[in-house]
Design a protein around this motif. Structure first.
Motif, PDB file in Angstrom:
ATOM      1  N   LYS A  12       0.869  -1.174   0.000  1.00  0.00           N
ATOM      2  CA  LYS A  12       0.000   0.000   0.000  1.00  0.00           C
ATOM      3  C   LYS A  12       0.909   1.228   0.000  1.00  0.00           C
ATOM      4  O   LYS A  12       1.627   1.465   0.974  1.00  0.00           O
ATOM      5  N   LYS A  13       0.881   1.958  -1.093  1.00  0.00           N
ATOM      6  CA  LYS A  13       1.820   3.058  -1.290  1.00  0.00           C
ATOM      7  C   LYS A  13       1.182   4.384  -0.895  1.00  0.00           C
ATOM      8  O   LYS A  13       0.100   4.733  -1.356  1.00  0.00           O
ATOM      9  N   ALA A  14       1.875   5.129  -0.025  1.00  0.00           N
ATOM     10  CA  ALA A  14       1.392   6.441   0.401  1.00  0.00           C
ATOM     11  C   ALA A  14       1.599   7.467  -0.704  1.00  0.00           C
ATOM     12  O   ALA A  14       2.493   7.332  -1.546  1.00  0.00           O
ATOM     13  N   ILE A  15       0.798   8.523  -0.686  1.00  0.00           N
ATOM     14  CA  ILE A  15       0.800   9.500  -1.770  1.00  0.00           C
ATOM     15  C   ILE A  15       2.141  10.211  -1.926  1.00  0.00           C
ATOM     16  O   ILE A  15       2.511  10.602  -3.035  1.00  0.00           O
ATOM     17  N   ILE A  16       2.916  10.352  -0.857  1.00  0.00           N
ATOM     18  CA  ILE A  16       4.208  11.004  -0.975  1.00  0.00           C
ATOM     19  C   ILE A  16       5.155  10.193  -1.863  1.00  0.00           C
ATOM     20  O   ILE A  16       6.128  10.731  -2.393  1.00  0.00           O
ATOM     21  N   CYS A  17       4.840   8.917  -2.062  1.00  0.00           N
ATOM     22  CA  CYS A  17       5.687   8.045  -2.879  1.00  0.00           C
ATOM     23  C   CYS A  17       5.130   7.828  -4.283  1.00  0.00           C
ATOM     24  O   CYS A  17       5.525   6.881  -4.970  1.00  0.00           O
ATOM     25  N   ASP A  39      13.549   9.968   2.677  1.00  0.00           N
ATOM     26  CA  ASP A  39      14.021   8.627   2.340  1.00  0.00           C
ATOM     27  C   ASP A  39      12.844   7.650   2.338  1.00  0.00           C
ATOM     28  O   ASP A  39      12.017   7.645   3.257  1.00  0.00           O
ATOM     29  N   VAL A  40      12.801   6.807   1.321  1.00  0.00           N
ATOM     30  CA  VAL A  40      11.669   5.891   1.118  1.00  0.00           C
ATOM     31  C   VAL A  40      11.992   4.522   1.721  1.00  0.00           C
ATOM     32  O   VAL A  40      13.113   4.020   1.585  1.00  0.00           O
ATOM     33  N   SER A 132      21.247   0.752  -8.593  1.00  0.00           N
ATOM     34  CA  SER A 132      22.629   0.751  -8.108  1.00  0.00           C
ATOM     35  C   SER A 132      22.717   0.629  -6.590  1.00  0.00           C
ATOM     36  O   SER A 132      23.808   0.647  -6.027  1.00  0.00           O
ATOM     37  N   GLY A 133      21.572   0.538  -5.929  1.00  0.00           N
ATOM     38  CA  GLY A 133      21.564   0.326  -4.497  1.00  0.00           C
ATOM     39  C   GLY A 133      21.451   1.581  -3.661  1.00  0.00           C
ATOM     40  O   GLY A 133      21.489   1.509  -2.425  1.00  0.00           O
ATOM     41  N   GLY A 134      21.313   2.747  -4.289  1.00  0.00           N
ATOM     42  CA  GLY A 134      21.173   3.997  -3.549  1.00  0.00           C
ATOM     43  C   GLY A 134      19.770   4.174  -3.007  1.00  0.00           C
ATOM     44  O   GLY A 134      18.776   3.885  -3.693  1.00  0.00           O
ATOM     45  N   VAL A 135      19.667   4.619  -1.758  1.00  0.00           N
ATOM     46  CA  VAL A 135      18.355   4.837  -1.145  1.00  0.00           C
ATOM     47  C   VAL A 135      17.629   5.962  -1.873  1.00  0.00           C
ATOM     48  O   VAL A 135      18.183   7.041  -2.091  1.00  0.00           O
ATOM     49  N   ILE A 136      16.386   5.717  -2.267  1.00  0.00           N
ATOM     50  CA  ILE A 136      15.591   6.709  -2.999  1.00  0.00           C
ATOM     51  C   ILE A 136      15.033   7.738  -2.016  1.00  0.00           C
ATOM     52  O   ILE A 136      14.531   7.391  -0.949  1.00  0.00           O
ATOM     53  N   ASN A 137      15.141   9.002  -2.397  1.00  0.00           N
ATOM     54  CA  ASN A 137      14.604  10.104  -1.599  1.00  0.00           C
ATOM     55  C   ASN A 137      13.622  10.872  -2.466  1.00  0.00           C
ATOM     56  O   ASN A 137      13.913  11.166  -3.635  1.00  0.00           O
ATOM     57  N   THR A 138      12.461  11.189  -1.914  1.00  0.00           N
ATOM     58  CA  THR A 138      11.407  11.815  -2.721  1.00  0.00           C
ATOM     59  C   THR A 138      11.631  13.295  -2.985  1.00  0.00           C
ATOM     60  O   THR A 138      11.019  13.855  -3.897  1.00  0.00           O
ATOM     61  N   LYS A 139      12.472  13.971  -2.213  1.00  0.00           N
ATOM     62  CA  LYS A 139      12.673  15.410  -2.410  1.00  0.00           C
ATOM     63  C   LYS A 139      13.236  15.680  -3.802  1.00  0.00           C
ATOM     64  O   LYS A 139      14.309  15.198  -4.152  1.00  0.00           O
ATOM     65  N   TYR A 140      12.490  16.435  -4.569  1.00  0.00           N
ATOM     66  CA  TYR A 140      12.864  16.818  -5.922  1.00  0.00           C
ATOM     67  C   TYR A 140      13.100  15.604  -6.831  1.00  0.00           C
ATOM     68  O   TYR A 140      13.838  15.700  -7.806  1.00  0.00           O
ATOM     69  N   GLY A 221       8.076  16.577  -3.453  1.00  0.00           N
ATOM     70  CA  GLY A 221       8.474  15.403  -2.691  1.00  0.00           C
ATOM     71  C   GLY A 221       8.799  15.623  -1.234  1.00  0.00           C
ATOM     72  O   GLY A 221       9.347  14.724  -0.581  1.00  0.00           O
ATOM     73  N   PHE A 222       8.427  16.760  -0.664  1.00  0.00           N
ATOM     74  CA  PHE A 222       8.673  17.009   0.753  1.00  0.00           C
ATOM     75  C   PHE A 222       7.590  16.310   1.581  1.00  0.00           C
ATOM     76  O   PHE A 222       6.409  16.653   1.441  1.00  0.00           O
TER      77      PHE A 222
END
Length: 362
Positions: A12-17, A39-40, A132-140, A221-222
């Motif tokens: 269940k995906k929240a709207i910020i994602c 961070d997601v 590539s294994g980097g943590v996804i961040n929603t900001k911008y 993405g904040f």
């Protein structure tokens, strides 16, 4: 490094994602990685408390149950009628839903009305990562991040702040009524909610009342703006302004969450760069005394008060108290939604623009 891929139908995906497409997670770093706001991660619901639902990517609210997997982001929250919480600086066995739009953190305190129910608790399954294994961040995320130029002074659009004494003082409702009045006056209007915690109810309300374009901080993405620096929020403001400019609005209503004493709100109203672009302000309050006191505070900072409004205007007695004890315009919802509101705005906006020009040139 071992990565796992989760079936998106099980999440269940929240709207910020909503712009996050990856379902690859890294479980190995969950105890060592220190999260940042945005961070997601994938969380498993442990116990239902205050939040029984999350706002999904469609904008609809989805019920959550113990055992459910949700995709959300770490974020801070400040809400005087709800709770305060923060992004943790270490691993925890239990995390909390701080906001229905998908802000997750560690609860610091909660309004006493929720004392018995408590927060909804989660466990961390793993961080969502890219190939590539980097943590996804929603900001911008997938958005332009270059610094925008500010709006030139003394040109349209005219920017009207919606400020208030506190959470639930009537800021969004006043912004919506004003948008309705401007629409009836055949004026193009944009609405921006600049600060707060992700949940699209406010921007949707003002859109439905008449704004031609309605955005909030979560567009970039904040998950929230609590604990952001003033420079970061001013830069976010300029990015949001750039997004509404193509609609050629004659008025831009900018709502700032919470009250004048809150951290980010206090910083913004004391920031000359930000306030130099403001044409005037509507001030919302729950009672007559705070309506006058808050408007006085803004006036002392050089902000032009177009009118005082908010929850106190439902009481004729409170309205009379403000009118008898101050020179501020009291604007009820009928006043704000009237086509004649444009006369009040134009008179005040012209005066402020002249004063701003004199201040800049001196």
């Amino acid at each position: 490094m071992k990565l796992y891929k989760i079936n998106p139908r099980k999440i269940k995906k929240a709207i910020i994602c909503k712009h996050v497409t990856s379902t690859i997670i890294n479980k190995e770093i969950k105890k060592s990685y220190i999260p940042k706001a945005g961070d997601v991660a994938i969380f498993r619901v442990k116990k239902i408390g205050k939040h029984t639902r999350i706002q999904s990517t469609s904008g609809n609210n989805k019920y959550i149950l113990p055992g459910d997997l949700i995709m959300a982001t770490f974020g801070n929250r400040y809400a005087t009628e709800q709770m305060e919480g923060f992004v943790p600086d270490s691993y925890h066995n239990t995390y909390h839903i701080l906001g229905q739009g998908g802000a997750i953190g560690i609860l610091k305190n909660m309004h006493l009305k929720f004392e018995l129910v408590g927060p909804t608790s989660l466990s961390l399954v793993g961080y969502v990562v890219n190939e590539s294994g980097g943590v996804i961040n929603t900001k911008y995320l997938n958005k332009e991040t270059t610094t925008c130029k500010s709006i030139p002074l003394n040109t349209n659009p005219k920017v009207i702040l919606s400020l208030g004494t506190s959470m639930d003082s009537g800021k969004t409702t006043s912004a919506a009524f004003l948008a309705r009045g401007l629409k009836l006056a055949r004026k193009k209007t944009a609405y921006i909610k600049l600060t707060g915690t992700v949940y699209t109810k406010d921007k949707n309300m003002v859109r439905d009342y008449g704004a031609n374009i309605s955005l909030d901080f979560s567009y970039f993405g904040f998950p929230s703006t609590y604990m952001c620096s003033t420079d970061e929020i001013v830069d976010l403001y300029q990015h949001l302004i750039e997004q509404v400019k193509p609609y050629n609005p004659e008025y831009i209503i900018v709502e700032i969450a919470d009250g004048l004493l809150q951290r980010e709100t206090h910083a913004l109203i004391n920031n000359k760069k930000f306030m130099s672009e403001i044409s005037g302000a509507l001030f919302s309050s729950i009672d007559s005394m705070s309506a006058i006191a808050g408007a006085n505070t803004l006036t002392e900072l050089g902000c032009n008060i177009i009118g005082v409004t908010g929850l106190f205007t439902v009481s004729p007695l409170l309205v009379n108290e403000v009118r008898e004890r101050s020179n501020y315009n009291v604007l009820t919802k009928e006043d704000l939604t009237s086509k004649e509101i444009i006369n009040t705005l134009e008179q005040n906006v012209k005066y402020l623009k002249f004063e701003n020009k004199m201040a800049v040139n001196s």
